[in-house]
Scaffold this motif. Structure first.
Motif, PDB file in Angstrom:
ATOM      1  N   HIS A 108      43.266  31.566  34.277  1.00  0.00           N
ATOM      2  CA  HIS A 108      42.643  30.389  33.948  1.00  0.00           C
ATOM      3  C   HIS A 108      42.761  29.220  34.788  1.00  0.00           C
ATOM      4  N   ILE A 109      43.894  29.329  35.944  1.00  0.00           N
ATOM      5  CA  ILE A 109      44.145  28.196  36.806  1.00  0.00           C
ATOM      6  C   ILE A 109      42.747  28.369  37.720  1.00  0.00           C
ATOM      7  N   ASP A 110      42.351  27.257  38.294  1.00  0.00           N
ATOM      8  CA  ASP A 110      41.403  27.007  39.335  1.00  0.00           C
ATOM      9  C   ASP A 110      41.197  28.059  40.508  1.00  0.00           C
ATOM     10  N   ARG A 111      42.384  28.304  40.952  1.00  0.00           N
ATOM     11  CA  ARG A 111      42.535  29.200  41.994  1.00  0.00           C
ATOM     12  C   ARG A 111      42.059  30.545  41.599  1.00  0.00           C
ATOM     13  N   LEU A 112      42.388  31.085  40.553  1.00  0.00           N
ATOM     14  CA  LEU A 112      42.121  32.389  40.175  1.00  0.00           C
ATOM     15  C   LEU A 112      40.575  32.384  39.583  1.00  0.00           C
ATOM     16  N   ARG A 113      40.106  31.388  39.239  1.00  0.00           N
ATOM     17  CA  ARG A 113      38.552  31.149  38.646  1.00  0.00           C
ATOM     18  C   ARG A 113      37.907  31.274  39.909  1.00  0.00           C
ATOM     19  N   LYS A 114      38.255  30.690  40.933  1.00  0.00           N
ATOM     20  CA  LYS A 114      37.257  30.759  42.105  1.00  0.00           C
ATOM     21  C   LYS A 114      37.504  31.995  42.945  1.00  0.00           C
ATOM     22  N   ALA A 115      38.708  32.754  42.772  1.00  0.00           N
ATOM     23  CA  ALA A 115      38.802  33.944  43.548  1.00  0.00           C
ATOM     24  C   ALA A 115      37.720  35.193  43.397  1.00  0.00           C
ATOM     25  N   PRO A 116      37.329  35.685  44.805  1.00  0.00           N
ATOM     26  CA  PRO A 116      36.307  36.689  44.461  1.00  0.00           C
ATOM     27  C   PRO A 116      36.826  37.889  43.589  1.00  0.00           C
ATOM     28  N   ILE A 117      35.710  38.718  43.063  1.00  0.00           N
ATOM     29  CA  ILE A 117      36.238  39.662  42.069  1.00  0.00           C
ATOM     30  C   ILE A 117      36.799  40.831  42.849  1.00  0.00           C
ATOM     31  N   GLY A 118      36.658  40.878  44.232  1.00  0.00           N
ATOM     32  CA  GLY A 118      37.386  41.887  44.985  1.00  0.00           C
ATOM     33  C   GLY A 118      38.553  41.555  45.144  1.00  0.00           C
ATOM     34  N   TYR A 119      38.867  40.431  45.006  1.00  0.00           N
ATOM     35  CA  TYR A 119      40.680  40.097  45.023  1.00  0.00           C
ATOM     36  C   TYR A 119      41.239  40.451  44.009  1.00  0.00           C
ATOM     37  N   PHE A 120      40.669  40.715  42.746  1.00  0.00           N
ATOM     38  CA  PHE A 120      41.473  41.284  41.730  1.00  0.00           C
ATOM     39  C   PHE A 120      41.726  42.742  41.704  1.00  0.00           C
ATOM     40  N   PHE A 121      40.440  43.443  42.342  1.00  0.00           N
ATOM     41  CA  PHE A 121      40.653  44.510  42.682  1.00  0.00           C
ATOM     42  C   PHE A 121      41.618  44.969  43.580  1.00  0.00           C
ATOM     43  N   ASP A 122      41.848  44.036  44.648  1.00  0.00           N
ATOM     44  CA  ASP A 122      42.825  44.293  45.543  1.00  0.00           C
ATOM     45  C   ASP A 122      44.391  44.170  45.122  1.00  0.00           C
ATOM     46  N   VAL A 123      44.512  43.173  44.068  1.00  0.00           N
ATOM     47  CA  VAL A 123      45.956  42.971  43.600  1.00  0.00           C
ATOM     48  C   VAL A 123      46.150  44.407  42.911  1.00  0.00           C
ATOM     49  N   MET A 124      45.301  44.963  41.992  1.00  0.00           N
ATOM     50  CA  MET A 124      45.353  46.242  41.231  1.00  0.00           C
ATOM     51  C   MET A 124      45.995  47.188  42.109  1.00  0.00           C
ATOM     52  N   THR A 125      44.904  47.159  43.449  1.00  0.00           N
ATOM     53  CA  THR A 125      45.233  48.262  44.238  1.00  0.00           C
ATOM     54  C   THR A 125      46.578  48.318  45.150  1.00  0.00           C
ATOM     55  N   ASN A 126      46.809  47.043  45.601  1.00  0.00           N
ATOM     56  CA  ASN A 126      48.088  47.037  46.508  1.00  0.00           C
ATOM     57  C   ASN A 126      49.082  46.176  45.886  1.00  0.00           C
ATOM     58  N   GLY A 127      49.155  45.677  44.518  1.00  0.00           N
ATOM     59  CA  GLY A 127      50.341  44.899  44.217  1.00  0.00           C
ATOM     60  C   GLY A 127      50.130  43.441  44.879  1.00  0.00           C
ATOM     61  N   PHE A 128      51.078  42.687  44.146  1.00  0.00           N
ATOM     62  CA  PHE A 128      51.069  41.281  44.603  1.00  0.00           C
ATOM     63  C   PHE A 128      52.402  40.716  44.281  1.00  0.00           C
ATOM     64  N   GLY A 129      53.315  40.359  45.254  1.00  0.00           N
ATOM     65  CA  GLY A 129      54.517  39.701  44.900  1.00  0.00           C
ATOM     66  C   GLY A 129      55.395  40.714  44.171  1.00  0.00           C
ATOM     67  N   ALA A 130      55.793  40.015  42.954  1.00  0.00           N
ATOM     68  CA  ALA A 130      56.687  40.718  42.033  1.00  0.00           C
ATOM     69  C   ALA A 130      55.933  41.743  41.326  1.00  0.00           C
ATOM     70  N   MET A 131      54.531  41.672  41.432  1.00  0.00           N
ATOM     71  CA  MET A 131      53.746  42.746  40.678  1.00  0.00           C
ATOM     72  C   MET A 131      53.581  44.176  41.337  1.00  0.00           C
ATOM     73  N   PRO A 132      53.746  45.136  40.557  1.00  0.00           N
ATOM     74  CA  PRO A 132      53.614  46.341  41.204  1.00  0.00           C
ATOM     75  C   PRO A 132      52.184  46.642  41.397  1.00  0.00           C
ATOM     76  N   ASP A 133      51.791  47.493  42.185  1.00  0.00           N
ATOM     77  CA  ASP A 133      50.246  48.120  42.274  1.00  0.00           C
ATOM     78  C   ASP A 133      50.201  49.188  41.040  1.00  0.00           C
ATOM     79  N   TYR A 134      48.687  49.112  40.946  1.00  0.00           N
ATOM     80  CA  TYR A 134      48.331  50.072  39.740  1.00  0.00           C
ATOM     81  C   TYR A 134      47.560  51.112  40.018  1.00  0.00           C
ATOM     82  N   SER A 135      47.458  51.394  41.514  1.00  0.00           N
ATOM     83  CA  SER A 135      46.551  52.320  42.052  1.00  0.00           C
ATOM     84  C   SER A 135      46.694  53.687  41.514  1.00  0.00           C
ATOM     85  N   ALA A 136      48.051  53.906  41.155  1.00  0.00           N
ATOM     86  CA  ALA A 136      48.249  55.492  40.742  1.00  0.00           C
ATOM     87  C   ALA A 136      47.962  55.659  38.987  1.00  0.00           C
TER      88      ALA A 136
END
Ligand code: HEC
Length: 220
Positions: free
Chosen positions: A124-152
């Motif tokens: 709910h921070i501004d940056r993520l509220r403004k992030a395009p929806i494809g960004y969330f798909f990409d974070v799940m697909t490839n992971g982000f920083g300390a977060m592992p990916d969930y593509s499997a």
């Protein structure tokens, strides 16, 4: 007697000959990985894939659906219509795969985080509220920083359902009364329950009639 001896000699020869032909599976002609081979002109035993080879089930013609990106930037549209079913699926998958860290409301205060895992940013921070929806798909697909990916664990369509649900979560946490359609507005005096998630506030007592119907004891 002589005949017999001749015969057994032949037999022995045959046995020896057969033993010579025998080849166990553990001892077959093969190359060790990346070993040299004189058989091919490039001297490599390892053969490159024929150009254009696609593994079974891996033909991803619709790249946006599989990457969430247009070129190298995340896109901002859903590759299929968002229906109630899509959101329900997204909610269910989100609560399984994401809520343990991000919490059910997406504030990043999930149970694993409460037990010491790195605190993710709130959705709910501004940056993520403004992030395009494809960004969330990409974070799940490839992971982000300390977060592992969930593509499997989460197939592409479910990842989109989750992304759509995160958008809904973001809207829900930042809604104002102006977002409620005319005719469905409740006078603010009737909005008794104002508890923030996790604030410890409890909903007001239910009216006796509601309690009865919740238990399935309503009038028949
Ligand atoms: C094991 C805990 C964990 C789970 C499960 C998890 N995440 Fe995360 N997530 C994190 C952490 C930690 C970060 C922050 C990573 C960092 O900044 O290094 C994060 C960051 C994010 C971000 C923000 C990226 C940014 O730009 O700051 C998004 C979006 C996100 N996660 C989505 C998801 C979704 C969707 C799921 C479910 C499929 C999920 N996460 C599951 C731990 C988790």
């Amino acid at each position: 007697m002589l005949k017999l001896r001749k015969f057994s000699g032949l037999g022995l020869l045959a046995v020896l000959a057969l033993a010579g032909c025998r080849q166990d599976m553990h001892d077959q002609p093969r190359f060790k990985p990346l070993a040299k081979s004189d058989f091919y002109a490039d001297l490599r035993s390892e053969r490159p894939q024929a150009e254009g080879t696609v593994a079974r089930g891996q033909y991803h013609e619709d790249t946006y659906f599989y990457s969430g990106k247009i070129g190298s930037d995340p896109g901002d549209y859903m590759p299929f219509p968002v229906t109630e079913d899509v959101l329900a699926r997204g909610q269910q998958r989100f609560n399984i795969y994401c809520a343990p860290c991000h919490s059910r409301v997406g504030d990043g205060n999930g149970m694993i985080v409460q037990r010491g895992y790195r605190h993710p940013p709130s959705y709910h921070i501004d940056r993520l509220r403004k992030a395009p929806i494809g960004y969330f798909f990409d974070v799940m697909t490839n992971g982000f920083g300390a977060m592992p990916d969930y593509s499997a664990q989460v197939p592409p369509r479910d990842r989109w359902c989750i992304a759509a649900y995160i958008r809904a979560l973001q809207l829900s946490q930042n809604a104002t009364s102006a977002d409620v359609p005319q005719g469905q507005k409740i006078p603010s005096d009737n909005l008794v329950f104002r508890g923030e998630p996790g604030s410890g506030a409890t909903p007001p007592e239910m009216a006796p009639a509601e309690q009865a119907s919740e238990k399935g004891e309503g009038t028949k």
